[in-house]
Design a protein around this motif. Structure first.
Motif, mmCIF file in Angstrom:
data_model
loop_
_atom_site.group_PDB
_atom_site.id
_atom_site.type_symbol
_atom_site.label_atom_id
_atom_site.label_comp_id
_atom_site.label_asym_id
_atom_site.label_seq_id
_atom_site.Cartn_x
_atom_site.Cartn_y
_atom_site.Cartn_z
ATOM 1 N N ARG A 1 -65.412 85.456 -0.221
ATOM 2 C CA ARG A 1 -66.728 86.103 -0.328
ATOM 3 C C ARG A 1 -66.753 87.113 -1.473
ATOM 4 O O ARG A 1 -67.755 87.231 -2.170
ATOM 5 C CB ARG A 1 -67.090 86.816 0.979
ATOM 6 N N PHE A 2 -65.656 87.846 -1.666
ATOM 7 C CA PHE A 2 -65.605 88.824 -2.750
ATOM 8 C C PHE A 2 -65.855 88.151 -4.093
ATOM 9 O O PHE A 2 -66.708 88.587 -4.860
ATOM 10 C CB PHE A 2 -64.251 89.543 -2.776
ATOM 11 N N TYR A 3 -65.125 87.107 -4.386
ATOM 12 C CA TYR A 3 -65.295 86.431 -5.674
ATOM 13 C C TYR A 3 -66.694 85.839 -5.815
ATOM 14 O O TYR A 3 -67.313 85.950 -6.867
ATOM 15 C CB TYR A 3 -64.236 85.338 -5.870
ATOM 16 N N ARG A 4 -67.191 85.219 -4.761
ATOM 17 C CA ARG A 4 -68.522 84.600 -4.835
ATOM 18 C C ARG A 4 -69.629 85.630 -4.966
ATOM 19 O O ARG A 4 -70.629 85.386 -5.644
ATOM 20 C CB ARG A 4 -68.759 83.726 -3.614
ATOM 21 N N VAL B 1 -74.368 87.050 -11.105
ATOM 22 C CA VAL B 1 -75.201 87.621 -12.167
ATOM 23 C C VAL B 1 -75.824 88.948 -11.733
ATOM 24 O O VAL B 1 -75.849 89.902 -12.497
ATOM 25 C CB VAL B 1 -76.302 86.617 -12.592
ATOM 26 N N ASP B 2 -76.283 89.025 -10.491
ATOM 27 C CA ASP B 2 -76.979 90.220 -10.037
ATOM 28 C C ASP B 2 -76.054 91.327 -9.537
ATOM 29 O O ASP B 2 -76.512 92.425 -9.231
ATOM 30 C CB ASP B 2 -78.017 89.873 -8.965
ATOM 31 N N THR B 3 -74.741 91.077 -9.444
ATOM 32 C CA THR B 3 -73.815 92.106 -8.952
ATOM 33 C C THR B 3 -72.681 92.433 -9.913
ATOM 34 O O THR B 3 -72.060 93.487 -9.774
ATOM 35 C CB THR B 3 -73.194 91.681 -7.608
ATOM 36 N N VAL B 4 -72.397 91.574 -10.869
ATOM 37 C CA VAL B 4 -71.227 91.749 -11.728
ATOM 38 C C VAL B 4 -71.285 93.051 -12.536
ATOM 39 O O VAL B 4 -70.256 93.659 -12.802
ATOM 40 C CB VAL B 4 -71.014 90.515 -12.638
ATOM 41 N N PRO C 1 -55.983 79.823 -15.152
ATOM 42 C CA PRO C 1 -56.253 78.418 -14.838
ATOM 43 C C PRO C 1 -57.732 78.039 -14.811
ATOM 44 O O PRO C 1 -58.067 76.866 -14.957
ATOM 45 C CB PRO C 1 -55.655 78.269 -13.437
ATOM 46 N N ALA C 2 -58.608 79.003 -14.579
ATOM 47 C CA ALA C 2 -60.032 78.699 -14.405
ATOM 48 C C ALA C 2 -60.734 78.618 -15.755
ATOM 49 O O ALA C 2 -60.528 79.462 -16.626
ATOM 50 C CB ALA C 2 -60.705 79.773 -13.544
ATOM 51 N N SER C 3 -61.573 77.625 -15.891
ATOM 52 C CA SER C 3 -62.412 77.522 -17.085
ATOM 53 C C SER C 3 -63.693 78.304 -16.837
ATOM 54 O O SER C 3 -63.983 78.708 -15.705
ATOM 55 C CB SER C 3 -62.754 76.062 -17.362
ATOM 56 N N LEU D 1 -68.408 79.567 -13.443
ATOM 57 C CA LEU D 1 -69.853 79.407 -13.284
ATOM 58 C C LEU D 1 -70.178 78.729 -11.956
ATOM 59 O O LEU D 1 -71.080 79.161 -11.227
ATOM 60 C CB LEU D 1 -70.432 78.604 -14.444
ATOM 61 N N SER D 2 -69.462 77.684 -11.607
ATOM 62 C CA SER D 2 -69.773 76.979 -10.366
ATOM 63 C C SER D 2 -69.449 77.824 -9.136
ATOM 64 O O SER D 2 -70.096 77.673 -8.105
ATOM 65 C CB SER D 2 -69.091 75.623 -10.292
ATOM 66 N N LEU D 3 -68.494 78.736 -9.226
ATOM 67 C CA LEU D 3 -68.170 79.609 -8.094
ATOM 68 C C LEU D 3 -69.147 80.775 -7.988
ATOM 69 O O LEU D 3 -69.605 81.111 -6.907
ATOM 70 C CB LEU D 3 -66.745 80.156 -8.227
ATOM 71 N N THR D 4 -69.477 81.396 -9.117
ATOM 72 C CA THR D 4 -70.205 82.664 -9.091
ATOM 73 C C THR D 4 -71.630 82.599 -9.622
ATOM 74 O O THR D 4 -72.422 83.501 -9.365
ATOM 75 C CB THR D 4 -69.467 83.724 -9.940
#
Length: 130
Positions: A25-28, A33-36, A68-70, A75-78
């Motif tokens: 949940r933290f990462y998501r 966009v609205d919290t970063v 490791p993450a592109s 983008l697909s996670l967050t």
């Protein structure tokens, strides 16, 4: 002999991901966009001495060491798009250093035009290495 293509990386490989719903949940939630832009607001939860805080620290270290993450994975996670991996990992390094290191202020979300394509971040130096 069968030629098997390598498995695609996924967030399930992040330490603690499968065991800790709060980490997922933290990462998501915190990198949306609205919290970063307010990522520094989450420092108390990231440093409260809980098992979650330990897993978050370990997960950030894993991401910074292995990269490791592109940007597509992120983008697909967050739902947040970084210009390139250099911007992504530079930002994560800033988050790590703000939560667990000497950085007093949270990192600024990078301008999408900041990084050059294909840049990688040196976890020790904190700047694009590529």
């Amino acid at each position: 002999m069968v030629n098997v293509p390598p498995l695609r990386w996924s967030f399930r490989q992040v330490p603690g991901w499968s065991e800790d719903e709060r980490l997922r949940r933290f990462y998501r939630a915190c990198f949306r966009v609205d919290t970063v832009h307010g990522i520094g607001d989450f420092k108390p939860a990231a440093t409260d001495g809980s098992a979650f805080a330990d897993r978050l620290r370990e997960s950030l270290r894993y991401l910074l060491e292995r990269q490791p993450a592109s940007t597509g994975d992120w983008l697909s996670l967050t739902g947040f798009q970084f210009a390139d991996e250099g911007a992504l990992y530079g930002f994560l390094l800033g988050v790590h250093d703000h939560f667990y290191g000497p950085r007093p202020d949270p990192p600024q979300v990078p301008d999408p035009d900041w990084s050059r394509p294909g840049a990688r971040v040196s976890p020790r130096a904190g700047y694009p290495a590529g």
